[in-house]
Design a protein around this motif. Structure first.
Motif, PDB file in Angstrom:
ATOM      1  N   GLU A   1     -11.455  13.942   6.073  1.00  0.00           N
ATOM      2  CA  GLU A   1     -10.953  13.091   7.148  1.00  0.00           C
ATOM      3  C   GLU A   1     -10.237  11.858   6.630  1.00  0.00           C
ATOM      4  OE1 GLU A   1     -14.628  13.716   9.843  1.00  0.00           O
ATOM      5  OE2 GLU A   1     -13.755  11.767  10.315  1.00  0.00           O
ATOM      6  N   ASP A   2     -10.943  11.111   5.770  1.00  0.00           N
ATOM      7  CA  ASP A   2     -10.280   9.901   5.271  1.00  0.00           C
ATOM      8  C   ASP A   2     -10.664   9.561   3.834  1.00  0.00           C
ATOM      9  OD1 ASP A   2     -12.560   8.356   5.301  1.00  0.00           O
ATOM     10  OD2 ASP A   2     -12.075   7.298   7.153  1.00  0.00           O
ATOM     11  N   ILE A   3     -10.083   8.456   3.380  1.00  0.00           N
ATOM     12  CA  ILE A   3     -10.165   8.056   1.986  1.00  0.00           C
ATOM     13  C   ILE A   3     -11.602   7.874   1.508  1.00  0.00           C
ATOM     14  CG2 ILE A   3      -9.486   6.173   0.444  1.00  0.00           C
ATOM     15  CD1 ILE A   3      -7.225   5.706   2.692  1.00  0.00           C
ATOM     16  N   ARG A   4     -12.458   7.397   2.415  1.00  0.00           N
ATOM     17  CA  ARG A   4     -13.843   7.183   2.031  1.00  0.00           C
ATOM     18  C   ARG A   4     -14.525   8.476   1.633  1.00  0.00           C
ATOM     19  NH1 ARG A   4     -16.109   3.590   6.813  1.00  0.00           N
ATOM     20  NH2 ARG A   4     -14.316   4.531   7.832  1.00  0.00           N
ATOM     21  N   ASP A   5     -14.102   9.589   2.270  1.00  0.00           N
ATOM     22  CA  ASP A   5     -14.699  10.876   1.933  1.00  0.00           C
ATOM     23  C   ASP A   5     -14.303  11.310   0.517  1.00  0.00           C
ATOM     24  OD1 ASP A   5     -15.715  10.897   4.523  1.00  0.00           O
ATOM     25  OD2 ASP A   5     -13.901  11.839   5.301  1.00  0.00           O
ATOM     26  N   VAL A   6     -13.070  10.993   0.151  1.00  0.00           N
ATOM     27  CA  VAL A   6     -12.631  11.293  -1.220  1.00  0.00           C
ATOM     28  C   VAL A   6     -13.529  10.548  -2.206  1.00  0.00           C
ATOM     29  CG1 VAL A   6     -10.754  11.071  -2.896  1.00  0.00           C
ATOM     30  CG2 VAL A   6     -10.230  11.675  -0.524  1.00  0.00           C
ATOM     31  N   MET A   7     -13.752   9.248  -1.925  1.00  0.00           N
ATOM     32  CA  MET A   7     -14.607   8.449  -2.818  1.00  0.00           C
ATOM     33  C   MET A   7     -16.006   9.023  -2.889  1.00  0.00           C
ATOM     34  SD  MET A   7     -13.678   4.575  -1.882  1.00  0.00           S
ATOM     35  CE  MET A   7     -11.991   4.037  -1.815  1.00  0.00           C
ATOM     36  N   ALA A   8     -16.539   9.436  -1.726  1.00  0.00           N
ATOM     37  CA  ALA A   8     -17.902   9.966  -1.688  1.00  0.00           C
ATOM     38  C   ALA A   8     -18.003  11.232  -2.533  1.00  0.00           C
ATOM     39  CB  ALA A   8     -18.313  10.251  -0.248  1.00  0.00           C
ATOM     40  N   ILE A   9     -17.026  12.134  -2.393  1.00  0.00           N
ATOM     41  CA  ILE A   9     -17.089  13.389  -3.153  1.00  0.00           C
ATOM     42  C   ILE A   9     -16.845  13.115  -4.641  1.00  0.00           C
ATOM     43  CG2 ILE A   9     -16.034  15.676  -3.465  1.00  0.00           C
ATOM     44  CD1 ILE A   9     -15.507  15.714  -0.451  1.00  0.00           C
ATOM     45  N   GLU A  10     -15.897  12.213  -4.939  1.00  0.00           N
ATOM     46  CA  GLU A  10     -15.631  11.880  -6.339  1.00  0.00           C
ATOM     47  C   GLU A  10     -16.885  11.332  -7.024  1.00  0.00           C
ATOM     48  OE1 GLU A  10     -12.548  12.039  -8.539  1.00  0.00           O
ATOM     49  OE2 GLU A  10     -12.876  13.661  -7.107  1.00  0.00           O
ATOM     50  N   SER A  11     -17.670  10.566  -6.280  1.00  0.00           N
ATOM     51  CA  SER A  11     -18.838   9.938  -6.902  1.00  0.00           C
ATOM     52  C   SER A  11     -19.934  10.952  -7.234  1.00  0.00           C
ATOM     53  CB  SER A  11     -19.395   8.829  -6.013  1.00  0.00           C
ATOM     54  OG  SER A  11     -19.956   9.392  -4.854  1.00  0.00           O
ATOM     55  N   THR A  12     -19.826  12.188  -6.710  1.00  0.00           N
ATOM     56  CA  THR A  12     -20.816  13.215  -7.064  1.00  0.00           C
ATOM     57  C   THR A  12     -20.514  13.826  -8.426  1.00  0.00           C
ATOM     58  OG1 THR A  12     -19.581  15.090  -6.150  1.00  0.00           O
ATOM     59  CG2 THR A  12     -21.000  13.886  -4.624  1.00  0.00           C
ATOM     60  N   SER A  13     -19.267  13.695  -8.906  1.00  0.00           N
ATOM     61  CA  SER A  13     -18.812  14.303 -10.169  1.00  0.00           C
ATOM     62  C   SER A  13     -19.006  15.813 -10.178  1.00  0.00           C
ATOM     63  CB  SER A  13     -19.544  13.708 -11.375  1.00  0.00           C
ATOM     64  OG  SER A  13     -19.589  12.328 -11.307  1.00  0.00           O
TER      65      SER A  13
ATOM     66  N   VAL B   1       0.824  -1.206   0.000  1.00  0.00           N
ATOM     67  CA  VAL B   1       0.000   0.000   0.000  1.00  0.00           C
ATOM     68  C   VAL B   1       0.863   1.264   0.000  1.00  0.00           C
ATOM     69  CG1 VAL B   1      -0.205   0.257   2.484  1.00  0.00           C
ATOM     70  CG2 VAL B   1      -2.060   1.020   1.019  1.00  0.00           C
ATOM     71  N   ASN B   2       0.385   2.257  -0.678  1.00  0.00           N
ATOM     72  CA  ASN B   2       1.124   3.482  -0.870  1.00  0.00           C
ATOM     73  C   ASN B   2       0.157   4.652  -0.685  1.00  0.00           C
ATOM     74  OD1 ASN B   2       3.542   4.651  -1.453  1.00  0.00           O
ATOM     75  ND2 ASN B   2       3.178   4.746  -3.648  1.00  0.00           N
ATOM     76  N   PHE B   3       0.655   5.710  -0.063  1.00  0.00           N
ATOM     77  CA  PHE B   3      -0.196   6.887   0.052  1.00  0.00           C
ATOM     78  C   PHE B   3       0.428   8.026  -0.740  1.00  0.00           C
ATOM     79  CE2 PHE B   3      -1.291   4.247   3.625  1.00  0.00           C
ATOM     80  CZ  PHE B   3      -2.672   4.304   3.600  1.00  0.00           C
ATOM     81  N   CYS B   4      -0.418   8.753  -1.454  1.00  0.00           N
ATOM     82  CA  CYS B   4       0.052   9.857  -2.301  1.00  0.00           C
ATOM     83  C   CYS B   4       0.888  10.828  -1.460  1.00  0.00           C
ATOM     84  CB  CYS B   4      -1.146  10.564  -2.914  1.00  0.00           C
ATOM     85  SG  CYS B   4      -0.707  12.052  -3.812  1.00  0.00           S
ATOM     86  N   LYS B   5       2.071  11.201  -1.959  1.00  0.00           N
ATOM     87  CA  LYS B   5       2.963  12.072  -1.194  1.00  0.00           C
ATOM     88  C   LYS B   5       2.378  13.459  -1.033  1.00  0.00           C
ATOM     89  CE  LYS B   5       7.290   9.914  -1.193  1.00  0.00           C
ATOM     90  NZ  LYS B   5       8.704   9.871  -1.566  1.00  0.00           N
ATOM     91  N   SER B   6       1.484  13.821  -1.941  1.00  0.00           N
ATOM     92  CA  SER B   6       0.938  15.165  -1.887  1.00  0.00           C
ATOM     93  C   SER B   6      -0.336  15.242  -1.035  1.00  0.00           C
ATOM     94  CB  SER B   6       0.663  15.643  -3.312  1.00  0.00           C
ATOM     95  OG  SER B   6       0.034  16.889  -3.288  1.00  0.00           O
ATOM     96  N   CYS B   7      -1.312  14.370  -1.345  1.00  0.00           N
ATOM     97  CA  CYS B   7      -2.614  14.525  -0.671  1.00  0.00           C
ATOM     98  C   CYS B   7      -2.902  13.426   0.343  1.00  0.00           C
ATOM     99  CB  CYS B   7      -3.737  14.598  -1.706  1.00  0.00           C
ATOM    100  SG  CYS B   7      -4.098  13.020  -2.489  1.00  0.00           S
ATOM    101  N   HIS B   8      -2.027  12.406   0.471  1.00  0.00           N
ATOM    102  CA  HIS B   8      -2.181  11.304   1.421  1.00  0.00           C
ATOM    103  C   HIS B   8      -3.345  10.376   1.108  1.00  0.00           C
ATOM    104  CE1 HIS B   8       0.879  13.207   3.857  1.00  0.00           C
ATOM    105  NE2 HIS B   8       0.227  14.335   3.697  1.00  0.00           N
ATOM    106  N   ASN B   9      -3.906  10.491  -0.081  1.00  0.00           N
ATOM    107  CA  ASN B   9      -4.930   9.538  -0.513  1.00  0.00           C
ATOM    108  C   ASN B   9      -4.234   8.218  -0.830  1.00  0.00           C
ATOM    109  OD1 ASN B   9      -7.287   8.390  -1.394  1.00  0.00           O
ATOM    110  ND2 ASN B   9      -7.329   9.465  -3.365  1.00  0.00           N
TER     111      ASN B   9
END
Lengths: 206, 206
Positions: free
Chosen positions: B87-99, B55-63
């Motif tokens: 807060e966490d990765i799930r929030d990124v997914m949630a916002i991404e899914s709104t487009s 597993v790897n986390f993005c150096k810039s945004c920690h995703n």
């Protein structure tokens, strides 16, 4: 869901293949593992692969066991003339936890269910009949679920035993201890009246 | 529970260490795996160990990411002046899914919570401030949970940004689309009146 990592997507997919675990729960579980020390994940993985690779079923009763013959079957204090027929391993655990039974078991591995394509040949019925033919078993206790499939399976086994010197019984169906009569369903209540037991027996049991 | 197999007991124990999975559920899941082809278990184990090891986390945004810089951060079509703090990765997914969002993210890895012993130093706040100092970021959108801890974290970051040339905003709190007013809680309803928006904007959004 839009995963930014193929590794994560793959782990979530595999986790969501488990029964009752959807994609969201799978993601929550996988992210939890990511937050824990790496050892936790390795212990889980190893425990699962180990179990799957080395799992063994008792040659006599088909219960899960680490040895060729399970602890229950090889226990000399157990009554070998009594065999309780159950659907799966969980039922053995449930009955064992009551500490009320001192006989052996026979795990069928399911029940006859034409809807799910499970026939008698998919269950360990032949080996049960063979156990009875060996002569040591005097009584079979049917402890399958009280459903159409359970009753069919009981009856099928009963027919296979014709001519053999063995008594058959089923576990008692009735009102659960602590339940109030008014909330019991009619079928259960009806059966519990038909199959009433002498009062002296109920005093002995409690 | 009384297990007749150490291997089974071990697998159930490890499975029940996952959040929300009790002993009974763990047993059900493990017995399910036993009934499936061995490959299923191996695929699950490998997917989990693989993820944990690589597993790897993005150096810039920690995703979470399979590459050093994640797909979102390295996407040239994304607006690099806009950073959404979650807060966490799930929030990124949630916002991404709104487009609906075309900026970048910053994953904090939690929120400040003295009760759970999580202080600012446990979150990726320093790297967020550094990102802002680099000058490309013009607006930070706080998208943390609307709780005491979320508000504390927002305020802490806000204080750290003093003197830097960056606008801050938080996502709108209000009545959910499709919800009826009479069932909304007072705080949300009160806030949604105070933070009302010009009607023209609401037409544009829908």
């Amino acid at each position: 869901m839009d995963f930014s990592s193929k590794l994560l997507e793959n782990a979530v997919y595999e986790m969501s293949q488990l029964p009752g675990i959807g994609k969201r729960t799978a993601l929550r579980l996988v992210l939890h593992l990511l937050k824990q020390p790496e050892e936790r994940t390795n212990l889980l993985s190893e425990a699962l692969t180990d179990l799957r690779a080395k799992v063994n079923f008792c040659k006599s009763c088909h219960n899960i066991s680490d040895t060729e013959i399970c602890e229950i079957c090889s226990n000399h204090k157990r009554d070998k003339s009594l065999v309780c027929v159950v659907e799966d391993i969980r039922d053995v655990m449930a009955i064992e936890s009551t500490s009320q039974y001192n006989g052996l078991y026979h795990v069928l591995g399911g029940k006859i269910s034409p809807m799910e394509g499970i026939g008698p040949q998919d269950l360990s019925i032949v080996s049960l009949v063979n156990r009875v033919k060996e002569g040591e078993v005097k009584e079979l206790i049917f402890a399958l679920s009280s459903t159409m499939e359970g009753d069919t399976t009981n009856f099928y086994i009963y027919k296979q035993l014709e001519g053999l010197d063995v008594t058959t019984s089923t576990i008692a169906r009735g009102i659960a201890v602590g339940d109030e009569l008014e909330y019991a369903d009619e079928v259960t209540l009806g059966r519990s009246i038909l199959n009433r037991i002498p009062f002296e027996n109920s005093i002995k049991a409690s």
